[in-house]
Enzyme design. Structure first.
Site, PDB file in Angstrom:
ATOM      1  N   VAL A   1       0.866  -1.180   0.000  1.00  0.00           N
ATOM      2  CA  VAL A   1       0.000   0.000   0.000  1.00  0.00           C
ATOM      3  C   VAL A   1       0.901   1.228   0.000  1.00  0.00           C
ATOM      4  O   VAL A   1       1.914   1.261   0.704  1.00  0.00           O
ATOM      5  CB  VAL A   1      -0.915   0.039   1.241  1.00  0.00           C
ATOM      6  CG1 VAL A   1      -1.807   1.277   1.211  1.00  0.00           C
ATOM      7  CG2 VAL A   1      -1.760  -1.218   1.339  1.00  0.00           C
ATOM      8  N   CYS A   2       0.548   2.220  -0.815  1.00  0.00           N
ATOM      9  CA  CYS A   2       1.255   3.491  -0.792  1.00  0.00           C
ATOM     10  C   CYS A   2       2.744   3.284  -1.086  1.00  0.00           C
ATOM     11  O   CYS A   2       3.114   2.494  -1.946  1.00  0.00           O
ATOM     12  CB  CYS A   2       0.996   4.159   0.566  1.00  0.00           C
ATOM     13  SG  CYS A   2       1.385   5.909   0.672  1.00  0.00           S
ATOM     14  N   SER A   3       3.616   3.953  -0.362  1.00  0.00           N
ATOM     15  CA  SER A   3       5.055   3.851  -0.612  1.00  0.00           C
ATOM     16  C   SER A   3       5.648   2.519  -0.192  1.00  0.00           C
ATOM     17  O   SER A   3       6.843   2.281  -0.374  1.00  0.00           O
ATOM     18  CB  SER A   3       5.796   4.988   0.097  1.00  0.00           C
ATOM     19  OG  SER A   3       5.567   4.943   1.495  1.00  0.00           O
TER      20      SER A   3
ATOM     21  N   SER B   1       2.046   3.372  -6.465  1.00  0.00           N
ATOM     22  CA  SER B   1       2.484   3.840  -5.149  1.00  0.00           C
ATOM     23  C   SER B   1       1.783   5.171  -4.879  1.00  0.00           C
ATOM     24  O   SER B   1       0.944   5.601  -5.670  1.00  0.00           O
ATOM     25  CB  SER B   1       4.009   4.026  -5.140  1.00  0.00           C
ATOM     26  OG  SER B   1       4.501   4.222  -3.834  1.00  0.00           O
TER      27      SER B   1
END
Length: 240
Positions: free
Chosen positions: A99-101, A119
């Site tokens: 998830v995300c970075s 990302s």
């Protein structure tokens, strides 16, 4: 079925709590929050604590690996103990996700080499030095048994996506209704392409201040440098 969520200091809470709330509703599932040591781990707010239930060594072969993002992702993407665990766990996992970075950690571990991934919009450029094709216009990107999600709130979408793969669509839809996940935001600036120039500037400033407060201002540069050096060494090694 065992689900391991990497819980490192400086994670963004919703990155992991969103998918956790979805996935814990699957039948016969054990969710583990894993880190170097068990015990409380602080989020990037410095206030919220979530307990690591198991160590990395205690969780070598989870069925699902999930890596959240956070303000300290770039530092942990240089932690060889973390990267080694990700590589080893990925070899036997049914799904490896971020998830995300968190996708930057997967990239640094070599899991995403030669693949497409998404990302947080601010972290997308950091995927390319690891041989990853950044995707900024898809909320969920799946390739084989790897799936990456865009920033923060996309973790809920990722959780439902995985729930559908692991428990079937009917179960996933029941979980969605149980959570009453029916997004109807009051504003329509949740993606870079929709936001005004002023909103983009304010969001970038906000994240920059948080990055500075977390002492992570130079971490992306160090990570990018390490990736570049690694790529050069790999090319030289390939020449024999």
């Amino acid at each position: 079925m065992q689900i391991a969520i990497l819980l490192y200091p400086g994670y963004t809470a919703l990155d992991l709590i969103g998918p956790y709330e979805v996935l814990r509703n699957l039948p016969d599932v054990e969710v583990r929050f894993v880190w170097h040591d068990s015990g409380p781990v602080a989020a990037d707010s410095g206030v919220l604590l979530v307990g690591a239930t198991h160590t990395l060594e205690e969780t070598p072969t989870p069925d699902v690996v999930l890596v959240p993002g956070g303000m300290t992702t770039m530092t942990h993407a240089r932690d060889e103990r973390v990267l080694g665990w990700v590589r080893a766990a990925h070899r036997t996992s049914r799904w490896t996700a971020s998830v995300c970075s968190g996708s930057v950690i997967l990239a640094a571990a070599g899991v995403l080499a030669g693949q497409r991934a998404t990302s947080h919009w601010m972290a997308l450029p950091l995927l390319r030095p690891f041989g990853v094709t950044p995707v900024g216009d898809e909320r969920i990107v799946g390739t084989g048994r790897i799936v990456t999600a865009a920033g923060v709130s996309a973790g809920i979408d990722l959780g439902l996506w995985l729930a559908g793969e692991l428990g079937g669509r009917e179960r996933a839809e029941a979980i969605q209704l149980a959570l009453e996940y029916d997004p109807q935001p009051p504003f329509d600036s949740g993606h870079w392409s929709k936001a005004s120039a002023g909103t983009r500037a304010r969001a970038t400033s906000l994240l920059a201040r948080e990055t500075l407060a977390a002492g992570q201002l130079t971490a992306p540069v160090r990570l990018g440098w390490a990736a570049a050096v690694g790529a050069v060494r790999a090319r030289r090694g390939g020449r024999g």
